[in-house]
Motif scaffolding. Structure first.
Motif, PDB file in Angstrom:
ATOM      1  N   HIS A 112     -54.405 -22.949 -95.432  1.00  0.00           N
ATOM      2  CA  HIS A 112     -55.525 -22.875 -95.455  1.00  0.00           C
ATOM      3  C   HIS A 112     -56.104 -23.530 -96.203  1.00  0.00           C
ATOM      4  O   HIS A 112     -56.924 -23.926 -96.504  1.00  0.00           O
ATOM      5  CB  HIS A 112     -56.262 -22.106 -94.274  1.00  0.00           C
ATOM      6  N   SER A 113     -56.535 -22.773 -97.099  1.00  0.00           N
ATOM      7  CA  SER A 113     -56.815 -22.460 -98.950  1.00  0.00           C
ATOM      8  C   SER A 113     -56.476 -24.058 -99.974  1.00  0.00           C
ATOM      9  O   SER A 113     -57.487 -24.070-100.220  1.00  0.00           O
ATOM     10  CB  SER A 113     -56.686 -21.504 -99.432  1.00  0.00           C
ATOM     11  N   PHE A 114     -55.419 -23.640 -99.294  1.00  0.00           N
ATOM     12  CA  PHE A 114     -54.617 -25.093-100.154  1.00  0.00           C
ATOM     13  C   PHE A 114     -55.140 -25.993 -99.828  1.00  0.00           C
ATOM     14  O   PHE A 114     -55.251 -27.330-100.263  1.00  0.00           O
ATOM     15  CB  PHE A 114     -53.308 -25.054-100.582  1.00  0.00           C
ATOM     16  N   LEU A 115     -55.296 -26.424 -98.519  1.00  0.00           N
ATOM     17  CA  LEU A 115     -55.766 -27.239 -97.571  1.00  0.00           C
ATOM     18  C   LEU A 115     -57.132 -27.954 -97.455  1.00  0.00           C
ATOM     19  O   LEU A 115     -57.523 -28.561 -97.560  1.00  0.00           O
ATOM     20  CB  LEU A 115     -54.938 -27.646 -95.958  1.00  0.00           C
ATOM     21  N   LEU A 116     -57.801 -27.083 -98.210  1.00  0.00           N
ATOM     22  CA  LEU A 116     -59.154 -26.639 -97.933  1.00  0.00           C
ATOM     23  C   LEU A 116     -59.740 -26.850 -99.721  1.00  0.00           C
ATOM     24  O   LEU A 116     -60.350 -28.363 -99.558  1.00  0.00           O
ATOM     25  CB  LEU A 116     -60.231 -25.183 -98.056  1.00  0.00           C
ATOM     26  N   THR A 117     -58.562 -26.712-100.611  1.00  0.00           N
ATOM     27  CA  THR A 117     -58.644 -27.529-101.014  1.00  0.00           C
ATOM     28  C   THR A 117     -58.635 -29.102-101.731  1.00  0.00           C
ATOM     29  O   THR A 117     -59.789 -30.071-102.498  1.00  0.00           O
ATOM     30  CB  THR A 117     -58.433 -26.404-102.512  1.00  0.00           C
ATOM     31  N   VAL A 118     -57.865 -29.409-101.047  1.00  0.00           N
ATOM     32  CA  VAL A 118     -56.980 -31.077-100.915  1.00  0.00           C
ATOM     33  C   VAL A 118     -58.504 -31.425-100.410  1.00  0.00           C
ATOM     34  O   VAL A 118     -58.295 -32.633-100.762  1.00  0.00           O
ATOM     35  CB  VAL A 118     -55.587 -30.944-100.315  1.00  0.00           C
ATOM     36  N   MET A 119     -58.515 -31.014 -99.412  1.00  0.00           N
ATOM     37  CA  MET A 119     -60.287 -31.711 -98.689  1.00  0.00           C
ATOM     38  C   MET A 119     -60.615 -31.724 -99.519  1.00  0.00           C
ATOM     39  O   MET A 119     -61.533 -33.105 -99.774  1.00  0.00           O
ATOM     40  CB  MET A 119     -60.212 -30.854 -97.112  1.00  0.00           C
ATOM     41  N   GLY A 120     -61.406 -31.181-100.249  1.00  0.00           N
ATOM     42  CA  GLY A 120     -62.176 -31.247-101.324  1.00  0.00           C
ATOM     43  C   GLY A 120     -61.847 -32.831-103.067  1.00  0.00           C
ATOM     44  O   GLY A 120     -63.030 -33.145-103.170  1.00  0.00           O
ATOM     45  N   GLY A 211     -58.675 -19.747-108.037  1.00  0.00           N
ATOM     46  CA  GLY A 211     -58.759 -21.188-108.091  1.00  0.00           C
ATOM     47  C   GLY A 211     -58.972 -22.244-107.592  1.00  0.00           C
ATOM     48  O   GLY A 211     -59.269 -22.868-107.540  1.00  0.00           O
ATOM     49  N   CYS A 212     -57.946 -21.965-106.168  1.00  0.00           N
ATOM     50  CA  CYS A 212     -58.582 -22.668-105.123  1.00  0.00           C
ATOM     51  C   CYS A 212     -60.357 -22.901-105.007  1.00  0.00           C
ATOM     52  O   CYS A 212     -60.655 -23.656-104.707  1.00  0.00           O
ATOM     53  CB  CYS A 212     -58.293 -22.138-103.933  1.00  0.00           C
ATOM     54  N   CYS A 213     -61.344 -22.147-105.009  1.00  0.00           N
ATOM     55  CA  CYS A 213     -62.241 -21.920-104.364  1.00  0.00           C
ATOM     56  C   CYS A 213     -62.645 -22.303-106.332  1.00  0.00           C
ATOM     57  O   CYS A 213     -63.763 -23.154-106.578  1.00  0.00           O
ATOM     58  CB  CYS A 213     -63.145 -20.117-105.173  1.00  0.00           C
ATOM     59  N   LEU A 214     -62.782 -22.417-107.531  1.00  0.00           N
ATOM     60  CA  LEU A 214     -63.124 -22.956-108.670  1.00  0.00           C
ATOM     61  C   LEU A 214     -62.510 -24.230-108.384  1.00  0.00           C
ATOM     62  O   LEU A 214     -63.392 -25.499-109.170  1.00  0.00           O
ATOM     63  CB  LEU A 214     -61.968 -22.286-109.935  1.00  0.00           C
ATOM     64  N   LEU A 215     -61.410 -24.892-108.043  1.00  0.00           N
ATOM     65  CA  LEU A 215     -61.513 -26.488-108.184  1.00  0.00           C
ATOM     66  C   LEU A 215     -62.054 -27.088-107.176  1.00  0.00           C
ATOM     67  O   LEU A 215     -62.949 -28.528-107.369  1.00  0.00           O
ATOM     68  CB  LEU A 215     -59.998 -26.499-107.985  1.00  0.00           C
ATOM     69  N   VAL A 249     -67.767 -25.018 -94.406  1.00  0.00           N
ATOM     70  CA  VAL A 249     -66.797 -23.764 -93.838  1.00  0.00           C
ATOM     71  C   VAL A 249     -65.901 -23.378 -95.180  1.00  0.00           C
ATOM     72  O   VAL A 249     -65.593 -22.617 -94.915  1.00  0.00           O
ATOM     73  CB  VAL A 249     -65.258 -25.303 -93.104  1.00  0.00           C
ATOM     74  N   VAL A 250     -65.950 -23.990 -96.027  1.00  0.00           N
ATOM     75  CA  VAL A 250     -65.316 -23.185 -97.522  1.00  0.00           C
ATOM     76  C   VAL A 250     -66.852 -22.199 -97.700  1.00  0.00           C
ATOM     77  O   VAL A 250     -66.707 -21.082 -98.064  1.00  0.00           O
ATOM     78  CB  VAL A 250     -65.313 -24.354 -98.928  1.00  0.00           C
ATOM     79  N   ILE A 251     -67.711 -22.595 -97.541  1.00  0.00           N
ATOM     80  CA  ILE A 251     -68.843 -21.230 -98.319  1.00  0.00           C
ATOM     81  C   ILE A 251     -68.062 -20.466 -96.485  1.00  0.00           C
ATOM     82  O   ILE A 251     -68.517 -18.946 -97.053  1.00  0.00           O
ATOM     83  CB  ILE A 251     -70.186 -21.706 -97.661  1.00  0.00           C
ATOM     84  N   VAL A 252     -67.967 -20.762 -95.369  1.00  0.00           N
ATOM     85  CA  VAL A 252     -67.655 -19.343 -94.664  1.00  0.00           C
ATOM     86  C   VAL A 252     -66.477 -18.909 -95.217  1.00  0.00           C
ATOM     87  O   VAL A 252     -66.869 -17.217 -94.921  1.00  0.00           O
ATOM     88  CB  VAL A 252     -67.919 -19.599 -92.973  1.00  0.00           C
ATOM     89  N   HIS A 253     -65.893 -19.295 -95.263  1.00  0.00           N
ATOM     90  CA  HIS A 253     -64.486 -19.388 -95.452  1.00  0.00           C
ATOM     91  C   HIS A 253     -63.670 -18.181 -96.838  1.00  0.00           C
ATOM     92  O   HIS A 253     -63.658 -17.095 -96.447  1.00  0.00           O
ATOM     93  CB  HIS A 253     -63.528 -20.070 -96.284  1.00  0.00           C
TER      94      HIS A 253
END
Length: 316
Positions: A112-120, A211-215, A249-253
């Protein structure tokens, strides 16, 4: 799992809700059941809408479908057993089932976290490099990004689960949580290398999440810089509206994740830890389809067109 032959513990007792008043447990059961069903329904509606509406056959909505699948599987790994334990007088879980739950929850959680990064990254390419979008986000490229996200989540799940269940559990076997999570299980382990394993697993998980969050933050730094250069207010609003649902969604997650995983060490009540745990495992998946449905104009219109027109044909 490796290490099982060295353990005298054959099952664990999940006591996450043990200290709550018994009369509250049926109310918790009903609340969490309704939220879980809504989470399933919301994600299935999003997937069905994207599948049936050809205008949504774009990389952004492909990633959204993959995100919905990971969310369904993540909640399925935790919530059904939690609901059953709420009504059980002795909520036990076998050793192997506990290891399996940890593996799947970490696999789908990190996916889920990696997909949120990809969506960013997808939003970054769409706004900062629109002329190269079709090349950089080709069908093959999108499929590879989704596959890498799932592979990365599986690797994280396997590494964490193997590390924890290679430890020796000598008893007691009461897990102070409502599912098999790392911190309460580490407290039950015995041996000289427990502290090293716990710090290693914690460092790995925090590094991956940060790492995901920073990306994602880096992607939005470039996005905001590009949007501010757009001369018209309408153009700026239109560009940012394509990112609004993902950013929310990123902020909530990561907001709920930071409250749980980065909280300061010290005495915490079992009730407090349990309620904080439910915000990430129950509330965050519950809010995600709502946010995407309400904050994404294209998806909201497609939902109305696809389902409301069929349910209420006369009104359309």
């Amino acid at each position: 799992m490796p290490g099982q032959n060295h353990s005298i513990v054959s099952e664990f007792i999940l006591i996450g809700f043990a200290n709550f008043p018994q009369q509250l447990l049926p109310a918790f059961f009903l609340l969490f059941l309704l939220m879980y069903l809504f989470t399933l329904l919301g994600n299935l509606l999003i997937m069905a809408t994207v599948w049936s509406e050809r205008s949504l056959h774009t990389p952004m909505y492909l990633f959204l479908c993959a995100l919905s699948i990971s969310e369904i599987l993540y909640t399925f790994a935790i919530i059904p057993r939690m609901l059953a334990d709420l009504l059980s007088t002795c909520p036990t879980i076998p050793f192997v089932a506990c290891a399996s739950q940890m593996f799947f929850s970490f696999t789908f959680g990190f996916t889920h976290s990696f997909l949120l990064t990809v969506m960013g990254y997808d939003r970054y390419v769409a706004i900062c490099h629109p002329l190269r979008y079709n090349i950089l986000m080709s069908s093959w490229g999108c499929a590879c990004l989704v596959a890498l996200s799932w592979a990365g989540g599986s690797v994280m799940g396997m590494v964490v689960t193997t590390a924890i269940f290679n430890l020796t559990f000598c008893g007691p076997n009461k897990v102070h949580h409502f599912f098999c999570h790392v911190p309460p299980l580490v407290k039950l382990a015995c041996g000289e290398n427990v502290s090293i394993v716990a710090k290693g697993v914690g460092l790995l998980c925090i590094t991956a999440l940060l790492g995901c969050c920073l990306l994602i933050l880096l992607s939005y730094a470039f996005i905001v810089a590009t949007i501010l250069k757009i001369p018209s207010a309408e153009g700026r609003h239109k560009a940012f509206s394509t990112c609004a649902s993902h950013l929310t969604v990123v902020i909530v997650h990561y907001g709920f994740a930071s409250v749980i995983y980065l909280k300061p060490k010290g005495p915490h009540s079992l009730q407090g830890d349990t309620l904080m745990g439910t915000t990430y495992t129950v509330l965050t998946p519950f809010l995600s389809p709502i946010i995407f449905s309400l904050r994404n104009k294209e998806l909201k219109n497609a939902l109305k067109k696809t389902f409301l027109s069929k349910l209420f044909p006369l009104s359309s």
